[in-house]
Design a protein around this motif. Structure first.
Motif, PDB file in Angstrom:
ATOM      1  N   LEU A  34       0.822  -1.214   0.000  1.00 27.77           N
ATOM      2  CA  LEU A  34       0.000   0.000   0.000  1.00 27.77           C
ATOM      3  C   LEU A  34       0.853   1.260   0.000  1.00 27.77           C
ATOM      4  N   CYS A  86      -5.509  -7.198  -0.621  1.00 26.33           N
ATOM      5  CA  CYS A  86      -6.080  -6.819   0.671  1.00 26.33           C
ATOM      6  C   CYS A  86      -6.997  -7.913   1.209  1.00 26.33           C
ATOM      7  N   ASP A  94      -7.714  -7.968   5.038  1.00 31.83           N
ATOM      8  CA  ASP A  94      -8.177  -6.599   5.262  1.00 31.83           C
ATOM      9  C   ASP A  94      -9.217  -6.229   4.212  1.00 31.83           C
ATOM     10  N   LYS A 147     -11.885  -4.413   4.545  1.00 32.59           N
ATOM     11  CA  LYS A 147     -12.305  -3.007   4.593  1.00 32.59           C
ATOM     12  C   LYS A 147     -11.379  -2.125   3.754  1.00 32.59           C
ATOM     13  N   LYS A 148     -10.084  -2.384   3.815  1.00 27.10           N
ATOM     14  CA  LYS A 148      -9.139  -1.638   2.986  1.00 27.10           C
ATOM     15  C   LYS A 148      -9.379  -1.968   1.516  1.00 27.10           C
ATOM     16  N   GLU A 179     -12.214   0.052   0.405  1.00 22.48           N
ATOM     17  CA  GLU A 179     -11.796   1.460   0.239  1.00 22.48           C
ATOM     18  C   GLU A 179     -11.168   1.664  -1.133  1.00 22.48           C
TER      19      GLU A 179
END
Length: 349
Positions: free
Chosen positions: A40, A65, A70, A72-73, A76
């Motif tokens: 990232l 991700c 992850d 949620k990332k 996003e």
């Protein structure tokens, strides 16, 4: 990865501008190592340096991700991609929906599904994923609604769609609903497969209806379907669950002759069945057959045998199994230790 980074540094030091293909490959490398933060951070660096990520870059980032836990990332980045005018990839959408469900984020999964349908991104896998998870959550009626919506939206259901629905009905104990859907899928031009029949057989056994389960199995064979190892395991385990362990043992001998390769789990089911019946000789016979077939007993096998021998007040055989476990480096669970301890106290008393 070290060599790739060194090559990247050499490119930059020689005045060669980093391109998106190389950058995306490096991020993929970071994710392969499970290094989410580095991937990232590198992404943000290339963006600051003027590179514009494309659909492939975001695909790698979102999948990375999700695979590193992850979601949620990942979402996003999915939103960021859309805001940049890049049309979402159906593979990312499906991965996110599955990840949301696995993480217990049901509302987020449904919202993303609705969005995918509205934007025309959803495909048959998107619908099947939702149906599958709704059935697992025992929301079969809601799953039925999704199946109907699927057809109305111009997406043709597949046999997987119907198998998921039949499985949902079976898990909820609604065998009439499962059978109705089984009949309906054939009326609609779909052909049931081995998985369809296996799901029905398992459903009937779970309801304690061995006659109906075996009738479906016979029907499958009569229609020319070759039962899979999964199907045979369902039949053998099912017979044991309904107290027909001797029948299960005979069935095992028959299907082995037809090429079935029993696993440790297969033998464990039969042993556990004889344990419940207190049939010590049959327990030993299955244990011997297991060895002769080249299948190694595991902790579950030994635990069942020890429990069975203790139940029959045969501490010598129970302790013999315990010692055999030790020589193989296997350890008993807490329940089995408790059983041995209680029987020892009983004998001493």
């Amino acid at each position: 990865m070290v060599d790739a980074l060194r090559l990247k540094d050499e490119m930059v030091s020689n005045g060669v501008r980093m391109n998106l293909v190389v950058a995306t490959s490096l991020m993929k490398g970071y994710f392969a190592k499970g290094d989410l933060d580095s991937a990232l951070n590198f992404f943000e660096t290339i963006v600051k340096d003027g590179l514009c990520p494309n659909k492939i870059t975001y695909y790698v980032l979102i999948e990375g991700c999700i695979n590193t836990g992850d979601v949620k990332k990942g979402f996003e980045l999915y939103t960021r991609m859309k805001n940049e005018g890049i049309k979402p990839n159906v593979y990312n959408v499906n991965s996110l929906i599955i990840a949301f469900f696995e993480g217990g984020l049901i509302d987020e999964a449904k919202k993303l599904f609705d969005e995918a349908v509205e934007t025309g991104v959803a495909n048959v896998f998107t619908y099947n994923n939702l149906i599958s998870w709704l059935c697992k959550a025992d929301k079969v009626d809601e799953a039925c609604g999704v199946l109907d919506k699927m057809s109305k939206d111009g997406i043709s259901p597949t046999i997987v769609s119907y198998n998921n629905m039949i499985l949902g009905h079976c898990r909820s104990g609604n065998m009439d609903g499962a059978l109705d859907l089984f009949n309906a899928l054939q009326e609609r031009g779909f052909k049931a497969n081995v998985i369809t029949y296996s799901i029905l057989i398992d459903g009937y056994f779970r309801k304690g209806k061995s006659v109906e389960a075996l009738a479906v199995f016979d029907q499958m064979v009569d229609l020319g379907f070759l039962p899979s190892d999964y199907t045979f395991n369902i039949v053998i385990n099912g017979l044991c669950k309904v107290g027909q362990t001797s029948e299960a043992s005979l069935t095992l001998k028959k299907v082995v002759e037809r090429g079935f390769n029993p696993t440790c789990m297969t033998y464990d089911s039969i042993i556990e069945g004889f344990v419940k019946e207190g049939d010590i000789n049959s327990m030993l016979a299955v244990y011997t057959n297991m060895h002769e077939a080249g299948v190694s007993p595991n902790v579950v096998t030994y635990t069942s045998l020890i429990h069975g021998f203790c139940k029959c007040k045969n501490m010598d055989l129970a302790l013999k199994m315990r010692n055999e476990m030790r020589t193989k480096g296997l350890e008993l669970d807490v329940v089995s230790y408790g059983t041995l301890y209680r029987i020892r106290l009983y004998i001493i008393a």
